[in-house]
Design a protein around this motif. Structure first.
Motif, PDB file in Angstrom:
ATOM      1  N   ARG A  69      37.039  52.854  49.497  1.00  0.00           N
ATOM      2  CA  ARG A  69      37.338  54.175  48.937  1.00  0.00           C
ATOM      3  C   ARG A  69      36.100  55.074  48.815  1.00  0.00           C
ATOM      4  O   ARG A  69      36.221  56.219  48.360  1.00  0.00           O
ATOM      5  CB  ARG A  69      37.963  54.014  47.549  1.00  0.00           C
ATOM      6  N   PHE A  70      34.924  54.537  49.190  1.00  0.00           N
ATOM      7  CA  PHE A  70      33.659  55.262  48.992  1.00  0.00           C
ATOM      8  C   PHE A  70      33.549  55.722  47.537  1.00  0.00           C
ATOM      9  O   PHE A  70      33.245  56.879  47.252  1.00  0.00           O
ATOM     10  CB  PHE A  70      33.548  56.452  49.943  1.00  0.00           C
ATOM     11  N   ASP A  71      33.763  54.790  46.623  1.00  0.00           N
ATOM     12  CA  ASP A  71      33.893  55.081  45.200  1.00  0.00           C
ATOM     13  C   ASP A  71      32.618  54.671  44.459  1.00  0.00           C
ATOM     14  O   ASP A  71      32.384  53.485  44.208  1.00  0.00           O
ATOM     15  CB  ASP A  71      35.113  54.326  44.651  1.00  0.00           C
ATOM     16  N   VAL A  72      31.790  55.646  44.102  1.00  0.00           N
ATOM     17  CA  VAL A  72      30.527  55.389  43.424  1.00  0.00           C
ATOM     18  C   VAL A  72      30.740  54.826  42.017  1.00  0.00           C
ATOM     19  O   VAL A  72      30.032  53.912  41.590  1.00  0.00           O
ATOM     20  CB  VAL A  72      29.678  56.677  43.359  1.00  0.00           C
ATOM     21  N   GLU A  73      31.702  55.363  41.297  1.00  0.00           N
ATOM     22  CA  GLU A  73      31.963  54.913  39.929  1.00  0.00           C
ATOM     23  C   GLU A  73      32.319  53.426  39.902  1.00  0.00           C
ATOM     24  O   GLU A  73      31.828  52.668  39.058  1.00  0.00           O
ATOM     25  CB  GLU A  73      33.085  55.736  39.308  1.00  0.00           C
ATOM     26  N   LYS A  74      33.150  53.011  40.820  1.00  0.00           N
ATOM     27  CA  LYS A  74      33.545  51.605  40.869  1.00  0.00           C
ATOM     28  C   LYS A  74      32.363  50.726  41.281  1.00  0.00           C
ATOM     29  O   LYS A  74      32.192  49.613  40.760  1.00  0.00           O
ATOM     30  CB  LYS A  74      34.701  51.419  41.847  1.00  0.00           C
ATOM     31  N   ALA A  75      31.542  51.213  42.207  1.00  0.00           N
ATOM     32  CA  ALA A  75      30.347  50.471  42.615  1.00  0.00           C
ATOM     33  C   ALA A  75      29.394  50.294  41.430  1.00  0.00           C
ATOM     34  O   ALA A  75      28.819  49.219  41.234  1.00  0.00           O
ATOM     35  CB  ALA A  75      29.653  51.195  43.762  1.00  0.00           C
ATOM     36  N   LEU A  76      29.234  51.342  40.633  1.00  0.00           N
ATOM     37  CA  LEU A  76      28.369  51.269  39.448  1.00  0.00           C
ATOM     38  C   LEU A  76      28.898  50.227  38.468  1.00  0.00           C
ATOM     39  O   LEU A  76      28.126  49.458  37.878  1.00  0.00           O
ATOM     40  CB  LEU A  76      28.276  52.636  38.777  1.00  0.00           C
ATOM     41  N   ASN A  77      30.200  50.165  38.279  1.00  0.00           N
ATOM     42  CA  ASN A  77      30.797  49.181  37.375  1.00  0.00           C
ATOM     43  C   ASN A  77      30.540  47.752  37.858  1.00  0.00           C
ATOM     44  O   ASN A  77      30.374  46.840  37.047  1.00  0.00           O
ATOM     45  CB  ASN A  77      32.302  49.431  37.233  1.00  0.00           C
ATOM     46  N   VAL A  78      30.516  47.570  39.173  1.00  0.00           N
ATOM     47  CA  VAL A  78      30.203  46.246  39.727  1.00  0.00           C
ATOM     48  C   VAL A  78      28.766  45.874  39.398  1.00  0.00           C
ATOM     49  O   VAL A  78      28.483  44.733  39.011  1.00  0.00           O
ATOM     50  CB  VAL A  78      30.434  46.225  41.253  1.00  0.00           C
TER      51      VAL A  78
END
Length: 239
Positions: free
Chosen positions: A149-158
Motif C-alpha cells: 500500500r506504500f503506507d508510511v504510517e503502517k511501516a512506522l508502526n512496524v
C-alpha cells in the motif's frame, strides 16, 4: 496517510516492469512469512517433516533473491530510472536482501526443531518461542501490507513493534538461564530454544529494516541507524 504514486511513463513496458518488481517482492515476502510460521510451528510441535519443508523452501527463496537482483540491474541499465522510480528499484534490492536473511533465520529455527526432535524436548522456553513468534509474524505481515500500500504510517508502526520484540527477547533470555541453572543436564536442549529465540529477534530486526526501506521509498528519507522517535520526527518534518 502518505502514499507513493509511481509516475506513468510513455513506455507502458516500464510501468509493467516496476509493477512486476513489486509483485515479485510481495511473493517472496509471502513465502518468507509462511516459512517463519512453519518454522515456529515445527519447533513447538516437534514436527521434523515440517522443519525439513522449511529448509527446502530456503533454496527457492535464494533463487528468488538472485532473480530479483538481476531484474533490478536490467531496469537500471535499460531504463535509467530517476526520482521515485529509482527509489523503487533500490528499495527492491534492499528488501530482497533482508527477506533472504529472514529466510536464513527461519531455516535456523527449523534446524533447532530437528535437533529437539532427536534429543528430546527442552524443559521450557516453548511459551516464549510461541509468544515471540506471534509478534514477529504479525510484524512481517504488517510490513508486507505496508509495502503493498506504500503506507508510511503502517511501516512506522512496524519499526515501533521491533522495540517490544527486543524487550520480549531480553525477558525470555532470563527465563532460559533459569532453566539451565535448575537442570544443567538440559543445557544442550535449552540452547536450541535460545538460538531459536535469537533467530526470531533477528527476524524482527530485519523486518524493521524493511519498514525503513518503505519509508525511504515513499518519503525519500534515509532513516537507518536512528531511533524510532527520530524517524517519527523526520516524517513529521517532511509533511
Amino acid at each position: 496517510m502518505d502514499k507513493l504514486h509511481l509516475d506513468k511513463h510513455i513506455s507502458q513496458q516500464f510501468d509493467s516492469e516496476l509493477e512486476d518488481l513489486k509483485s515479485q517482492v510481495l511473493e517472496m515476502g509471502g513465502m518468507v512469512e509462511q516459512q517463519i510460521i512453519d518454522a515456529v510451528e515445527s519447533l513447538e510441535s516437534a514436527d521434523s517433516k515440517l522443519a525439513e519443508k522449511v529448509m527446502r523452501i530456503e533454496d527457492e527463496i535464494d533463487l528468488r533473491e538472485v532473480a530479483l537482483d538481476e531484474a533490478c540491474m536490467t531496469v537500471l541499465a535499460c531504463r535509467q530510472p530517476a526520482a521515485s522510480d529509482l527509489r523503487m528499484v533500490l528499495t527492491v534490492t534492499k528488501m530482497t536482501r533482508d527477506l533472504e536473511r529472514m529466510g536464513d533465520e527461519a531455516q535456523k529455527i527449523a534446524k533447532m526443531a530437528i535437533s529437539l526432535t532427536q534429543d528430546g524436548a527442552a524443559p521450557g522456553g516453548y511459551e516464549e518461542v510461541r509468544h515471540m513468534g506471534t509478534q514477529v509474524q504479525n510484524m512481517v505481515h504488517s510490513v508486507l501490507d505496508a509495502f503493498a500500500r506504500f503506507d508510511v504510517e503502517k511501516a512506522l508502526n512496524v519499526a515501533k513493534a521491533d522495540k517490544q520484540v527486543d524487550r520480549e527477547y531480553k525477558s525470555a533470555m532470563r527465563e532460559i538461564v533459569t532453566y539451565m541453572m535448575e537442570d544443567p543436564r538440559s543445557i544442550g536442549r535449552v540452547m536450541n530454544i535460545l538460538w531459536a529465540l535469537r533467530s526470531l529477534e533477528r527476524i524482527g530486526d530485519h523486518t524493521r529494516n524493511l519498514a525503513e526501506h518503505i519509508i525511504f521509498l515513499v518519503k525519500g528519507l534515509d532513516v537507518r541507524h536512528v531511533t524510532v522517535s527520530e524517524i517519527e520526527r523526520k516524517i513529521q518534518k517532511s509533511q
